[in-house]
Design a protein around this motif. Structure first.
Motif, mmCIF file in Angstrom:
data_model
loop_
_atom_site.group_PDB
_atom_site.id
_atom_site.type_symbol
_atom_site.label_atom_id
_atom_site.label_comp_id
_atom_site.label_asym_id
_atom_site.label_seq_id
_atom_site.Cartn_x
_atom_site.Cartn_y
_atom_site.Cartn_z
ATOM 1 N N TYR A 16 0.839 -1.209 0.000
ATOM 2 C CA TYR A 16 0.000 0.000 0.000
ATOM 3 C C TYR A 16 0.875 1.260 0.000
ATOM 4 C CZ TYR A 16 -2.675 3.827 2.003
ATOM 5 O OH TYR A 16 -3.215 5.065 2.246
ATOM 6 N N ASP A 59 1.180 4.025 -2.716
ATOM 7 C CA ASP A 59 0.736 5.357 -2.307
ATOM 8 C C ASP A 59 1.796 6.408 -2.634
ATOM 9 O OD1 ASP A 59 -1.634 6.553 -1.321
ATOM 10 O OD2 ASP A 59 -0.574 7.098 0.509
ATOM 11 N N LEU A 114 0.929 9.563 -4.698
ATOM 12 C CA LEU A 114 1.087 10.928 -4.162
ATOM 13 C C LEU A 114 1.937 11.807 -5.071
ATOM 14 C CD1 LEU A 114 1.538 10.130 -0.363
ATOM 15 C CD2 LEU A 114 -0.463 11.132 -1.456
ATOM 16 N N PHE A 138 -0.423 12.849 -7.667
ATOM 17 C CA PHE A 138 -1.490 13.662 -7.076
ATOM 18 C C PHE A 138 -0.994 15.085 -6.770
ATOM 19 C CE2 PHE A 138 -4.427 14.791 -3.542
ATOM 20 C CZ PHE A 138 -5.607 14.675 -4.252
ATOM 21 N N ASP A 146 2.111 19.874 0.702
ATOM 22 C CA ASP A 146 1.953 18.882 1.775
ATOM 23 C C ASP A 146 1.998 17.467 1.205
ATOM 24 O OD1 ASP A 146 1.656 20.950 3.510
ATOM 25 O OD2 ASP A 146 -0.520 20.773 3.720
ATOM 26 N N TYR A 153 -6.091 5.207 -11.235
ATOM 27 C CA TYR A 153 -6.479 6.358 -10.415
ATOM 28 C C TYR A 153 -5.666 7.607 -10.785
ATOM 29 C CZ TYR A 153 -8.375 8.511 -6.106
ATOM 30 O OH TYR A 153 -9.020 9.307 -5.187
ATOM 31 N N GLU A 213 -10.942 5.088 -4.679
ATOM 32 C CA GLU A 213 -10.386 4.997 -3.310
ATOM 33 C C GLU A 213 -10.649 3.599 -2.752
ATOM 34 O OE1 GLU A 213 -8.472 6.857 -1.525
ATOM 35 O OE2 GLU A 213 -8.459 8.702 -2.682
#
Ligand code: VIB
Length: 215
Positions: free
Chosen positions: A40, A44, A48, A51, A77, A106, A200
């Motif tokens: 995960y 992630d 990120l 994102f 952040d 995603y 999600e």
């Protein structure tokens, strides 16, 4: 009705499916196998990085000084969290990390929303990322049995005050923008929010299954 309230009602069934996921249950109990958590975290970190770029892309298209500042802050952040994850959990070999099918789905969805959709729709696409994590963080904290949990730092990040403030701000900005939209545009925003919420769910589910490319 306020856009965000109306829209959350639409994804309430998806949210219920999220908190029913074995990944979330085992994270809450502190019994999630380490390799699933690591999978995960690795995915992630990849998520990120993309994102963060999408958030600054949104900032670049906004016109109010306050909104630009908020989205640049969210982007910064996100990159800080991504870097911290790398330092804490990941090593040299992660340079070779490749996105799983769900991670790629995603992140590509977010990039496509930014590139091809109206700005309010792109903003609605990134909102579940904030809001669902806040709800999941609060849910885990409220239902946790006190005791050692190896994932407590992760849980605390998303149930803390600082994160709650950022989420409040992101929701408020989306509502402000939704106010300026037509009914049709608002409906497209909601569709984007629902789609991202489903991803999600998929992201946690794919980590639990340690999803591989079929070929
Ligand atoms: C798949 C996935 N979705 C949402 C988040 C949560 N999140 C990531 S960046 C950000 C905004 C400000 O840091 C938030 C809330 C995550 N970590 N991974």
């Amino acid at each position: 009705m306020i856009w965000s309230k109306e829209t959350w009602q639409q994804i309430e069934p998806v949210y219920q499916e999220i908190i029913a996921l074995p990944f979330i249950h085992e994270l809450k109990e502190g019994i999630l196998p380490k390799e699933k958590f690591l999978f995960y975290i690795q995915q992630d970190a990849l998520y990120l990085a993309e994102f963060g770029k999408v958030l600054s892309g949104i900032a670049g298209k906004l016109s109010s000084f306050e909104h630009i500042q908020a989205f640049l802050g969210f982007s910064k952040d996100t990159i800080i969290v991504e870097k911290a994850l790398h330092e804490t959990f990941l090593n040299e070999s992660t340079l070779e990390l490749k996105p799983s099918p769900t991670c790629l789905l995603y992140t590509n969805f977010m990039h496509a929303q930014l590139a091809t959709q109206a700005l309010p729709v792109a903003m609605a696409s990134v909102l579940p990322c904030f809001w669902i994590y806040k709800e999941v963080g609060d849910y885990i904290t409220e239902h946790q049995i006190p005791g050692d949990n190896p994932y407590q730092d992760w849980i605390d990040t998303y149930s803390g005050e600082e994160f709650a403030e950022a989420v409040k701000k992101a929701i408020a900005i989306c509502d402000e923008i939704a106010e300026t939209c037509t009914e049709t545009q608002r409906a497209t925003m909601t569709e984007a929010f629902v789609m991202a919420s489903r991803m999600e769910w998929m992201f946690w589910d794919s980590a639990y299954r340690q999803e591989k490319w079929p070929v």
